[in-house]
Scaffold this motif. Sequence first.
Motif, mmCIF file in Angstrom:
data_model
loop_
_atom_site.group_PDB
_atom_site.id
_atom_site.type_symbol
_atom_site.label_atom_id
_atom_site.label_comp_id
_atom_site.label_asym_id
_atom_site.label_seq_id
_atom_site.Cartn_x
_atom_site.Cartn_y
_atom_site.Cartn_z
ATOM 1 N N UNK B 299 55.935 -58.659 -9.287
ATOM 2 C CA UNK B 299 55.920 -58.742 -10.751
ATOM 3 C C UNK B 299 56.430 -57.442 -11.369
ATOM 4 N N UNK B 300 56.219 -56.318 -10.669
ATOM 5 C CA UNK B 300 56.756 -55.048 -11.152
ATOM 6 C C UNK B 300 58.273 -55.078 -11.214
ATOM 7 N N UNK B 301 58.891 -55.728 -10.233
ATOM 8 C CA UNK B 301 60.358 -55.814 -10.218
ATOM 9 C C UNK B 301 60.880 -56.671 -11.370
ATOM 10 N N UNK B 302 60.128 -57.714 -11.742
ATOM 11 C CA UNK B 302 60.520 -58.502 -12.920
ATOM 12 C C UNK B 302 60.500 -57.630 -14.171
ATOM 13 N N UNK B 393 48.179 -56.918 -12.757
ATOM 14 C CA UNK B 393 49.613 -56.613 -12.806
ATOM 15 C C UNK B 393 50.432 -57.811 -13.284
ATOM 16 N N UNK B 394 50.013 -59.033 -12.934
ATOM 17 C CA UNK B 394 50.794 -60.181 -13.413
ATOM 18 C C UNK B 394 50.623 -60.336 -14.921
ATOM 19 N N UNK B 395 49.415 -60.113 -15.432
ATOM 20 C CA UNK B 395 49.234 -60.163 -16.890
ATOM 21 C C UNK B 395 50.108 -59.128 -17.589
ATOM 22 N N UNK B 398 53.948 -60.095 -17.334
ATOM 23 C CA UNK B 398 54.351 -61.236 -18.159
ATOM 24 C C UNK B 398 54.400 -60.830 -19.628
ATOM 25 N N UNK B 399 53.351 -60.157 -20.087
ATOM 26 C CA UNK B 399 53.333 -59.717 -21.484
ATOM 27 C C UNK B 399 54.487 -58.754 -21.736
ATOM 28 N N UNK B 400 54.739 -57.859 -20.791
ATOM 29 C CA UNK B 400 55.805 -56.871 -20.957
ATOM 30 C C UNK B 400 57.183 -57.512 -20.964
ATOM 31 N N UNK B 425 60.003 -67.554 -14.646
ATOM 32 C CA UNK B 425 59.768 -67.426 -13.206
ATOM 33 C C UNK B 425 58.593 -66.505 -12.874
ATOM 34 N N UNK B 426 58.334 -65.516 -13.720
ATOM 35 C CA UNK B 426 57.210 -64.614 -13.443
ATOM 36 C C UNK B 426 55.896 -65.240 -13.924
ATOM 37 N N UNK B 427 56.005 -66.171 -14.868
ATOM 38 C CA UNK B 427 54.813 -66.750 -15.508
ATOM 39 C C UNK B 427 53.821 -67.412 -14.549
ATOM 40 N N UNK B 428 54.273 -68.201 -13.553
ATOM 41 C CA UNK B 428 53.268 -68.866 -12.703
ATOM 42 C C UNK B 428 52.372 -67.893 -11.945
#
Lengths: 455, 455
Positions: B299-302, B393-395, B398-400, B425-428
């Motif tokens: 998720x950091x890479x997204x 980190x996923x929250x 996604x917000x970022x 794609x990052x949302x799930x």
Amino acid sequence: MKFPRHLTPSGPQGSELLARERQQATFNPTDLSYFLYGKEHLERQSRLLALIEHDPVFDKSKRYYSSREERLRHALGKEKRLVELMMEHRWAYTDISVAEYLIDESGPFTLHRAMFIPTLQGQCDEQQRRKFLDRALNYEIIGCYAQTELGHGSNVQGIETTATYLPETREFELHSPTLTASKWWIGSLGIAATHAVVVARLITQGRDYGPHTFVVPIRSLDDHRPLPGITVGDVGPKFGVNTIDNGYLLFDHYRIPHDHMLAKYARVTPEGGEYVKPPNAKLGYGTMIYVRASIVRGVGLYLARAATIATRYAAVRRQFADEQGAGAGEMQVINYTTLQHRLFPAIAQAYALLITGQWMMQMYEEFTQRLQDGNLEMLADIHASSSGLKSLTSNIAIAGTETCRRACGGHGFSAFSGLTTFYADVLPNVTWEGDNYILTQQTTRYLLKTFRSVV
Amino acid sequence: MKFPRHLTPSGPQGSELLARERQQATFNPTDLSYFLYGKEHLERQSRLLALIEHDPVFDKSKRYYSSREERLRHALGKEKRLVELMMEHRWAYTDISVAEYLIDESGPFTLHRAMFIPTLQGQCDEQQRRKFLDRALNYEIIGCYAQTELGHGSNVQGIETTATYLPETREFELHSPTLTASKWWIGSLGIAATHAVVVARLITQGRDYGPHTFVVPIRSLDDHRPLPGITVGDVGPKFGVNTIDNGYLLFDHYRIPHDHMLAKYARVTPEGGEYVKPPNAKLGYGTMIYVRASIVRGVGLYLARAATIATRYAAVRRQFADEQGAGAGEMQVINYTTLQHRLFPAIAQAYALLITGQWMMQMYEEFTQRLQDGNLEMLADIHASSSGLKSLTSNIAIAGTETCRRACGGHGFSAFSGLTTFYADVLPNVTWEGDNYILTQQTTRYLLKTFRSVV
């Protein structure tokens, strides 16, 4: 391969759970519906639904499977049928908007109705009403509202497209001097429009008077090809609203007759090209105020539907042992406080937005009433209210829709939940018709000014 | 119709503005890249990029235009080519994951690599490694990890699929007793998988021992048709990751041999069907911990890419007169504090997530090292850390990502921005591999327990 149709979910069944929840309601849902929408509206909706729900052209079953091109083609078919129904049944404006809501997918004529016609209604002089508005209302011409440019969104004063008056031929020459001057994002322009209301810098007698509006033919009424001097096309796929044909438009020294400048307020004298300024520079804001007021109501309807889906799902979905329960079954997730904490505010917000939307439309109607008597008193207030509420309500609706989607867990990620489309389609409301960050600042400025004038 | 290619944006040009911004950097970007990714990784990436960037099968230009069916077909072609390259160049595991990152679109074999193989690596006994793992590594069989059911996600203990041991034939009989027992959302199952690791309730000697893992052939290795007793298919279109074939799977009294139960930890004796329990009930958590740890980095890479796009755009996009500036031009939007306030935290968060991701993977490697010596000390801590960080980190990511998308205004809504795909794609990640709300509670419980044991 056949899906084993004899299987049912492990009990209790969803229908039983929903019936049980509904029995516990402390109010009459029909009364609440009447309060929210009005009996007349609901009856109209039923009547229109009966008319369109079995028409194959409005079939919704292939939406998630088609390529964008297929979806646009299908959307054009729907628009055609909608116009036929409209004429056959002599629909009023409200009928059309209710039918569009039921179809629940914007199309290539959406901006014709939402922006082109309202602009003509607001800014045509008497002659122009006959020449443009009547034909637009009959769908003899299809239009769009071309203001935003590739390089110019929030700062309308910065647009680059020019409309230079040439008194010798009594024409305006439209021109796109740069790439950033391309009209961009214009809904209904990509494939549908024959005409555009173009916002361009008026230049006459060597002076630049800034943005003014012009009606510009862009595609042939015979074969729908772009007219010479026009470059036009679709800007491509987007996050949502992919059945709208957002387009781009460039002019290469393209000429239109003098009477194509919308002349209800500002105008240019035909002979000498003298500029006659409008009685109030803000009179052209009418369309934008109307659109923002509509957004306030529209985003509430998205959130209301998202909250309905998520609430029903939360009543049916069960997860983890029900420790307080009698049987060995799992607990309905709606009974978890961690879910209530997320879902119930979204329900409350949906009511708040719908009622705010009603109030906003009433205010708009009062404003237009007074405007007809030349009374501009409400202008500053309605501009600030519609801007501030457009920003506030769209932020609330988008966050709430996503909260509802996540509350459905994995199944909220399926397109079949409906929630993914709601999210992608409600999302552009933070940006279009004035970026929320800019609008909030404008409203803040108005409030501070009002505060200072009072204290 | 030709687009007028002689036009340029109104000056200054984007390339000039970017060059000017870059000149002001107070650090060496190459040093920073080495710090974040390591020189070895970046060289590997360049080497692999050269290998795949001109291969037409990896062409990215049609992604936004195709129907889901076309996209899946194209994705299968990519998977095939990737396996060919892998074998031709004898790629290490890291090469594959870097190549997948460059291709930047998950495919029907993604879960074969991300879940099927790691589960086999973690839970096969020696004989099973030869029988299943070696063939999976050679792509002779393609697998998936079938745990989630239509009615059972977070509560794994509640799954309904049964695997009943029949000592007379030394087989397990897999069965889906209800609709809610259908395996659902299983990546790589919809069209690709020949085999599935199925999580089912082990029933032997009349007793239910709860969820255990089995390797189950589901499609013929001759013609790829579903085997008799198997119902399998794709669950349909989703918000994002539409090139993954998330599938469903039902069993109708379907039998597999005794040695198909993954037997590294728990097992059943072939003769009498006696249950031999694992040394530690949590040993099967390894795959899930690995996947969650990978999410932290992923998720950091997204977010890093979203922040890069938005920052570059903010340097190039200009809007409203530059009142402090010398010329009459508009201001680069990156100079507005209202934009900095949104964008700069997203940049900072991207760094934080990438570094946290590195730390998480190091912790995971240390954990697996110790596990090989039978040391389970780190299990509780790494379970809590990977769960809590996956959620946090996923929250943030996604917000970022959405903040970056909105910071690009209207153009952030275009699919061409790349940001809409990143978001979808990052949302799930908020839902899969443990719903964030549940994971956060688990981590909280662990922290409170630790606190009580210390105080």
